[in-house]
Enzyme design. Structure first.
Site, mmCIF file in Angstrom:
data_model
loop_
_atom_site.group_PDB
_atom_site.id
_atom_site.type_symbol
_atom_site.label_atom_id
_atom_site.label_comp_id
_atom_site.label_asym_id
_atom_site.label_seq_id
_atom_site.Cartn_x
_atom_site.Cartn_y
_atom_site.Cartn_z
ATOM 1 N N PRO A 142 -1.793 -2.548 4.163
ATOM 2 C CA PRO A 142 -1.606 -3.950 3.795
ATOM 3 C C PRO A 142 -0.542 -4.609 4.679
ATOM 4 O O PRO A 142 0.568 -4.089 4.803
ATOM 5 C CB PRO A 142 -1.152 -3.870 2.334
ATOM 6 C CG PRO A 142 -1.660 -2.552 1.849
ATOM 7 C CD PRO A 142 -1.579 -1.640 3.033
ATOM 8 N N GLU A 143 -0.904 -5.723 5.297
ATOM 9 C CA GLU A 143 0.026 -6.466 6.123
ATOM 10 C C GLU A 143 0.476 -7.707 5.349
ATOM 11 O O GLU A 143 0.215 -7.826 4.150
ATOM 12 C CB GLU A 143 -0.636 -6.822 7.457
ATOM 13 C CG GLU A 143 -1.094 -5.580 8.231
ATOM 14 C CD GLU A 143 -1.747 -5.913 9.564
ATOM 15 O OE1 GLU A 143 -1.437 -6.971 10.143
ATOM 16 O OE2 GLU A 143 -2.574 -5.105 10.026
#
Length: 275
Positions: A2-3
């Site tokens: 997850p960014e």
């Protein structure tokens, strides 16, 4: 992993369900999830804490408590933070690593296939990991800082974008997408960019991040939001994961290489290698 857009989406999804709620108990199913102290110690600190708000910087999420303390969450590669209905038993999830039990009967599941995600107790103020981060790419990054920071470094631009101490929140997906949209080769040195190129990259980086948030993130592999729903930005990816496909700008074949020790996707026509 997850960014920034995915963590921001999770934050926004969790807020209406968590703010004002009190943690009445915590169950750990993987001891290493509790970083810096034992699960028993962290559980004792979390019991009775009322959630005042949620903050995010880069890829880190923090549950802020009315006491002034907080719980830092780093999802790492495959972590998920999901609100579950009181009727559900989140411990049935084979990848469950921790569960927060709230005073209204709902539960917050922390599920993590790879077991890399971590919880951090924050006594007061900022945790050291937060202090080591550069400006948040969405809320704190300014064009003046970005232009100067990039152009004074001889490192390749892909490595600069991924360095969390310089810019917090940008990962592989959004670095590749932004560089393609700005027509910059990922192997170009930051110091070789013109002011116009640096300004253009800043602009498209913001655009890509906001567009992904509007799509609730990229569900390329494991990611789901705080309610367990996938995002849809993967349907708009121009280069990331598109090896062998035609570039949407020029029709050339998308290539994959390794830059900054990361798999990197680019268009050799739109993003020619530096001379």
């Amino acid at each position: 992993m997850p960014e920034l857009p995915e963590v921001e989406t999770i934050k926004r999804g969790l807020e209406p369900h968590l703010i004002g709620r009190t943690i009445i108990d915590v169950r750990f199913f993987w001891d290493n999830t509790a970083q810096g102290m034992s699960p028993v110690e962290m559980t004792a600190k979390l019991r009775g804490q009322k959630i005042k708000g949620l903050d995010r910087k880069g890829k880190f999420l923090v549950l802020r408590f009315e006491s002034g303390s907080g719980l830092g969450v780093h999802l790492r590669m495959t972590g998920k933070l999901i609100v579950c209905d009181p009727a559900e038993d989140p411990s049935n999830d084979k990848c469950a690593r921790a569960v927060l039990l709230l005073d209204n009967g709902s539960r917050v599941l922390f599920s993590d296939v790879r077991k890399f995600g971590r919880f951090y107790w924050i006594e007061r103020g900022e945790h050291p990991f937060w202090q080591r981060l550069g400006p948040d790419a969405l809320y704190e990054l300014t064009p003046e800082y970005f232009r100067k920071m990039v152009r004074q470094r001889k490192r390749i631009i892909k490595a600069i974008l991924l360095d969390q101490s310089l810019i917090a929140g940008v990962g592989n997906i959004y670095a590749d997408e932004s560089l393609h949209r700005a027509c910059i080769s990922p192997s170009t040195k930051g110091s070789d960019l013109t002011e116009a190129q640096a300004d253009r990259l800043y602009q498209v980086l913001k655009e890509v991040l906001n567009e992904s948030i509007a799509c609730k993130g990229t569900s390329y592999r494991d990611y789901v939001d705080g309610l367990g729903k996938p995002g849809s930005f993967q349907e708009k990816l121009a280069v990331y994961g598109q090896k062998g496909q035609a570039c949407k700008k020029c029709g050339a074949e998308i290539c994959r290489t390794v830059v900054a020790n990361r798999g990197t996707y680019y268009c050799p026509h739109c993003q020619p290698d530096p001379q």
